[in-house]
Design an enzyme around this catalytic site. Structure first.
Site, PDB file in Angstrom:
ATOM      1  N   HIS A  53      -5.563  64.771  18.907  1.00 59.74           N
ATOM      2  CA  HIS A  53      -4.441  65.702  18.882  1.00 59.74           C
ATOM      3  C   HIS A  53      -3.787  65.716  17.497  1.00 59.74           C
ATOM      4  O   HIS A  53      -4.109  64.896  16.645  1.00 59.74           O
ATOM      5  CB  HIS A  53      -3.393  65.316  19.934  1.00 59.74           C
ATOM      6  CG  HIS A  53      -3.807  65.625  21.333  1.00 59.74           C
ATOM      7  ND1 HIS A  53      -4.608  64.779  22.076  1.00 59.74           N
ATOM      8  CD2 HIS A  53      -3.549  66.694  22.132  1.00 59.74           C
ATOM      9  CE1 HIS A  53      -4.812  65.312  23.262  1.00 59.74           C
ATOM     10  NE2 HIS A  53      -4.190  66.463  23.329  1.00 59.74           N
ATOM     11  N   LYS A 107       1.935  64.150  17.770  1.00 65.54           N
ATOM     12  CA  LYS A 107       1.949  63.678  19.157  1.00 65.54           C
ATOM     13  C   LYS A 107       2.384  62.217  19.194  1.00 65.54           C
ATOM     14  O   LYS A 107       1.899  61.391  18.417  1.00 65.54           O
ATOM     15  CB  LYS A 107       0.559  63.842  19.795  1.00 65.54           C
ATOM     16  CG  LYS A 107       0.537  63.533  21.285  1.00 65.54           C
ATOM     17  CD  LYS A 107      -0.765  63.985  21.926  1.00 65.54           C
ATOM     18  CE  LYS A 107      -0.809  63.659  23.411  1.00 65.54           C
ATOM     19  NZ  LYS A 107       0.283  64.307  24.167  1.00 65.54           N
TER      20      LYS A 107
END
Length: 269
Positions: A158, A162
């Site tokens: 990601h 995050k």
């Protein structure tokens, strides 16, 4: 205001919050009832559409969830565990659908959500996309078909912002693999390896979390055996898929009896 179901969007300045506002306002089936941000945020008092560069929408960004939910039928929530738990209590009182895409809940948090679901409909999923939920189903099927001679590794990547790892989606996939094998994930999960870890334990499910750039979300489930590997993969390139899934969940949940549901329920899988 029209007779369309009213939707509250939490965390409207965030990546997903902004996408949710766009999806709600583009839909002919719902209306944006309220836009929420945390107390002290720079957007408070501004028109949410102007703040997002969409033009005026006639909805002012506020920080009072109780006022926001009073006239709404559903809440779309991709925020933080603390904010989601507070909203769950309010949604239960208002009998509103609470769609939760937030991840990183502790076990005691999940118990609190379970209590709230006695009075309201909660749809919670680590990932709201159709493709990912199909991947979850496939992961369980493959895990059930293969024995422990196939090692299971889940790799996710990601964007650099995050804050939790492994991702909620990776944990969904791990749960699916564990269920396919008839075991509890908590007993077989390897969530970090570093240094002299020793040989891999048979039957364990490994996780690896990568972070960098602006990656929306990539997940691989690897079944590694002697002489062959099976790789199940999902790549997300647009956050709109999550927003569309969340809105679909909200519409599905209206008039549904109280309880905890997930996207498998929404999609009929």
């Amino acid at each position: 205001m029209s007779d369309l179901p009213g939707i509250v969007v939490m965390g409207v300045s965030g990546r997903m919050g902004g996408m949710l506002v766009r999806e709600v306002t583009a839909s002919p089936a719902v209306q944006l009832a309220a836009a929420l941000e945390r107390p002290g945020h720079d957007w408070l008092g501004r028109d949410v559409g102007e703040a997002l560069g969409l033009g005026a929408l006639g909805v002012t960004v506020g920080d009072d969830p109780l006022e926001a939910i009073a006239g709404a039928q559903a809440v779309l929530d991709f925020t933080t565990p603390a904010a989601s738990l507070a909203m769950a209590d309010l949604a239960a009182q208002a009998r509103a659908v609470h769609v939760i895409g937030t991840t990183g809940f502790a076990p005691e948090d999940l118990e609190r959500l379970k209590r709230a679901a006695r009075h309201a409909t909660i749809v919670r999923a680590g990932n709201m996309s159709l493709g990912v939920n199909l991947l979850v189903r496939l992961t369980r099927m493959v895990a059930e078909a293969l024995g422990e001679e196939f090692d299971v590794e889940i790799v996710e990547m990601h964007h650099r912002h995050k804050v939790d790892a492994p991702s909620g989606t990776a944990l969904m996939l791990g749960e699916a693999a564990a269920e396919g094998r008839g075991v509890q994930l908590g007993r077989v999960a390897d969530r970090g390896r570093d240094g002299q870890t020793g040989a891999r334990k048979a039957g364990h499910i490994g996780f690896a979390a990568l972070r960098g750039g602006d990656v929306v979300g990539e997940h691989d489930v690897i079944f590694a055996g002697e002489g062959e590997r099976i790789v199940l993969r999902h790549i997300a390139t647009d956050r709109a898929i999550f927003a569309r899934g969340a809105l679909r969940a909200a519409l599905w949940g209206i008039d549904r009896k109280p309880g905890e549901y997930d996207m498998m329920d929404v999609l009929g899988l």
